[in-house]
Design a protein around this motif. Structure first.
Motif, PDB file in Angstrom:
ATOM      1  N   MET A 147     -13.789  28.330  -5.000  1.00  0.00           N
ATOM      2  CA  MET A 147     -13.006  27.392  -4.229  1.00  0.00           C
ATOM      3  C   MET A 147     -13.033  26.034  -4.929  1.00  0.00           C
ATOM      4  SD  MET A 147     -11.448  27.820  -1.303  1.00  0.00           S
ATOM      5  CE  MET A 147     -11.101  27.234   0.298  1.00  0.00           C
ATOM      6  N   LYS A 148     -11.883  25.431  -5.069  1.00  0.00           N
ATOM      7  CA  LYS A 148     -11.778  24.100  -5.664  1.00  0.00           C
ATOM      8  C   LYS A 148     -11.248  23.146  -4.596  1.00  0.00           C
ATOM      9  CE  LYS A 148      -9.790  21.673  -9.621  1.00  0.00           C
ATOM     10  NZ  LYS A 148      -8.936  21.813 -10.830  1.00  0.00           N
ATOM     11  N   TRP A 149     -12.013  22.083  -4.324  1.00  0.00           N
ATOM     12  CA  TRP A 149     -11.646  21.119  -3.311  1.00  0.00           C
ATOM     13  C   TRP A 149     -11.474  19.743  -3.952  1.00  0.00           C
ATOM     14  CZ3 TRP A 149     -16.232  22.979   0.097  1.00  0.00           C
ATOM     15  CH2 TRP A 149     -15.880  24.155   0.746  1.00  0.00           C
ATOM     16  N   MET A 150     -10.485  19.015  -3.463  1.00  0.00           N
ATOM     17  CA  MET A 150     -10.263  17.638  -3.900  1.00  0.00           C
ATOM     18  C   MET A 150     -10.577  16.709  -2.738  1.00  0.00           C
ATOM     19  SD  MET A 150      -6.846  16.174  -5.692  1.00  0.00           S
ATOM     20  CE  MET A 150      -6.784  14.594  -6.486  1.00  0.00           C
ATOM     21  N   PHE A 151     -11.419  15.711  -2.986  1.00  0.00           N
ATOM     22  CA  PHE A 151     -11.818  14.745  -1.972  1.00  0.00           C
ATOM     23  C   PHE A 151     -11.130  13.411  -2.250  1.00  0.00           C
ATOM     24  CE2 PHE A 151     -15.061  17.931  -1.852  1.00  0.00           C
ATOM     25  CZ  PHE A 151     -15.417  18.013  -0.519  1.00  0.00           C
ATOM     26  N   ILE A 152     -10.450  12.904  -1.227  1.00  0.00           N
ATOM     27  CA  ILE A 152      -9.696  11.667  -1.319  1.00  0.00           C
ATOM     28  C   ILE A 152     -10.195  10.754  -0.205  1.00  0.00           C
ATOM     29  CG2 ILE A 152      -7.403  10.631  -1.167  1.00  0.00           C
ATOM     30  CD1 ILE A 152      -6.321  13.484  -1.890  1.00  0.00           C
ATOM     31  N   SER A 153     -10.417   9.503  -0.539  1.00  0.00           N
ATOM     32  CA  SER A 153     -10.883   8.580   0.487  1.00  0.00           C
ATOM     33  C   SER A 153     -10.224   7.223   0.345  1.00  0.00           C
ATOM     34  CB  SER A 153     -12.406   8.419   0.401  1.00  0.00           C
ATOM     35  OG  SER A 153     -12.896   7.756   1.549  1.00  0.00           O
ATOM     36  N   ASP A 154     -10.128   6.547   1.480  1.00  0.00           N
ATOM     37  CA  ASP A 154      -9.750   5.143   1.527  1.00  0.00           C
ATOM     38  C   ASP A 154      -8.393   4.860   0.869  1.00  0.00           C
ATOM     39  OD1 ASP A 154     -12.188   3.858   2.880  1.00  0.00           O
ATOM     40  OD2 ASP A 154     -13.055   5.196   1.382  1.00  0.00           O
ATOM     41  N   ILE A 155      -7.365   5.495   1.441  1.00  0.00           N
ATOM     42  CA  ILE A 155      -5.981   5.283   1.005  1.00  0.00           C
ATOM     43  C   ILE A 155      -5.507   3.894   1.450  1.00  0.00           C
ATOM     44  CG2 ILE A 155      -3.598   6.121   1.183  1.00  0.00           C
ATOM     45  CD1 ILE A 155      -4.887   8.909   1.941  1.00  0.00           C
ATOM     46  N   HIS A 156      -5.897   3.493   2.646  1.00  0.00           N
ATOM     47  CA  HIS A 156      -5.600   2.173   3.211  1.00  0.00           C
ATOM     48  C   HIS A 156      -4.123   1.789   3.127  1.00  0.00           C
ATOM     49  CE1 HIS A 156      -9.625   1.043   4.396  1.00  0.00           C
ATOM     50  NE2 HIS A 156     -10.088   1.448   3.224  1.00  0.00           N
ATOM     51  N   GLY A 157      -3.241   2.762   3.347  1.00  0.00           N
ATOM     52  CA  GLY A 157      -1.814   2.477   3.430  1.00  0.00           C
ATOM     53  C   GLY A 157      -1.083   2.343   2.110  1.00  0.00           C
ATOM     54  N   SER A 158      -1.748   2.645   0.993  1.00  0.00           N
ATOM     55  CA  SER A 158      -1.114   2.481  -0.314  1.00  0.00           C
ATOM     56  C   SER A 158      -0.318   3.730  -0.700  1.00  0.00           C
ATOM     57  CB  SER A 158      -2.155   2.201  -1.397  1.00  0.00           C
ATOM     58  OG  SER A 158      -1.515   2.155  -2.667  1.00  0.00           O
ATOM     59  N   LEU A 159       0.987   3.650  -0.515  1.00  0.00           N
ATOM     60  CA  LEU A 159       1.837   4.768  -0.932  1.00  0.00           C
ATOM     61  C   LEU A 159       1.817   4.911  -2.450  1.00  0.00           C
ATOM     62  CD1 LEU A 159       3.718   7.060  -0.168  1.00  0.00           C
ATOM     63  CD2 LEU A 159       5.612   5.410  -0.174  1.00  0.00           C
ATOM     64  N   HIS A 160       1.735   3.807  -3.157  1.00  0.00           N
ATOM     65  CA  HIS A 160       1.661   3.860  -4.625  1.00  0.00           C
ATOM     66  C   HIS A 160       0.485   4.728  -5.079  1.00  0.00           C
ATOM     67  CE1 HIS A 160       1.559   2.661  -8.836  1.00  0.00           C
ATOM     68  NE2 HIS A 160       0.268   2.444  -8.660  1.00  0.00           N
ATOM     69  N   TRP A 161      -0.717   4.429  -4.573  1.00  0.00           N
ATOM     70  CA  TRP A 161      -1.892   5.185  -5.028  1.00  0.00           C
ATOM     71  C   TRP A 161      -1.931   6.592  -4.437  1.00  0.00           C
ATOM     72  CZ3 TRP A 161      -4.175   4.414  -9.308  1.00  0.00           C
ATOM     73  CH2 TRP A 161      -4.113   3.147  -9.883  1.00  0.00           C
ATOM     74  N   LEU A 162      -1.370   6.792  -3.255  1.00  0.00           N
ATOM     75  CA  LEU A 162      -1.286   8.152  -2.734  1.00  0.00           C
ATOM     76  C   LEU A 162      -0.353   8.987  -3.605  1.00  0.00           C
ATOM     77  CD1 LEU A 162      -1.973  10.362  -0.742  1.00  0.00           C
ATOM     78  CD2 LEU A 162      -0.141   9.477   0.738  1.00  0.00           C
ATOM     79  N   ASN A 163       0.785   8.429  -4.000  1.00  0.00           N
ATOM     80  CA  ASN A 163       1.693   9.182  -4.881  1.00  0.00           C
ATOM     81  C   ASN A 163       1.020   9.511  -6.209  1.00  0.00           C
ATOM     82  OD1 ASN A 163       3.846   9.446  -3.105  1.00  0.00           O
ATOM     83  ND2 ASN A 163       4.786   7.527  -3.751  1.00  0.00           N
ATOM     84  N   ARG A 164       0.273   8.580  -6.753  1.00  0.00           N
ATOM     85  CA  ARG A 164      -0.479   8.859  -7.995  1.00  0.00           C
ATOM     86  C   ARG A 164      -1.479   9.990  -7.762  1.00  0.00           C
ATOM     87  NH1 ARG A 164      -1.662   4.678 -11.811  1.00  0.00           N
ATOM     88  NH2 ARG A 164      -2.569   6.443 -12.933  1.00  0.00           N
TER      89      ARG A 164
END
Length: 181
Positions: A1-18
């Motif tokens: 199983m491969k999991w990706m952990f993402i934290s603290d987007i804080h409303g940034s569509l730019h960094w979420l798209n990246r």
């Protein structure tokens, strides 16, 4: 199983798209979101590309792949925009016999661990600082922040693949890594 952990987007569509570009490259089985999705919080600056509604729309396109956890900047009104549950304070996952306790980090944290067994994994966000360490036999992890990194760390995310956790920057370079023995 491969999991990706993402934290603290804080409303940034730019960094979420990246980050979603990295999802396409990394091909994780699950995305585990460690909280602070849309609001930047009163102590943080506005992140690049601040667009909370756009963040919700982008996350909803991956809703079947997401396991969500509530952060200290998240509220019930945020859940109204998201098509996956994200109001739980933690989730417990299992990799074989190893328990993974995932939370945002504003309750239980690396400095205030829940009752875990040696060899278990505790992962949090909240501090925006990458961690890959062992504390009292517990693996303690933090993928850092995709949008608002602190202490001169780069924007980052975490990958748990088999017995290794790696925090990566957006050029794919490892920042921190630990092997689970």
């Amino acid at each position: 199983m491969k999991w990706m952990f993402i934290s603290d987007i804080h409303g940034s569509l730019h960094w979420l798209n990246r980050t979603l570009e990295k999802v396409a490259i990394e091909q994780p089985d699950q995305l585990i979101l460690l909280g602070d999705y849309m609001y930047h919080g009163p102590r943080n600056p506005l992140p690049e590309g601040y667009d909370p509604a756009g963040v919700a729309d982008a996350l909803n396109t991956h809703r079947h792949q997401i396991i969500g956890i509530r952060g200290n900047c998240d509220a019930e009104v945020d859940q109204m925009l998201l098509q996956f549950p994200m109001m739980g304070d933690y989730v417990q996952l299992y990799a074989g016999t190893r328990r993974i306790y995932a939370t945002h980090g504003h309750g239980y944290s690396i400095d205030n661990l829940p009752d875990l067994r040696p060899g278990d994994i505790f992962i949090q966000g909240h501090t925006h600082i990458p961690v890959a360490d062992i504390k009292n036999g517990i693996y303690t992890l933090n993928p850092g922040s995709i949008a608002l990194p602190k202490q001169d760390y780069p924007h980052s995310y975490g990958i748990l693949d088999n017995d290794t956790f790696t925090v990566k920057d957006f050029e794919g370079n490892p920042i921190k890594s630990i092997l689970f023995e």
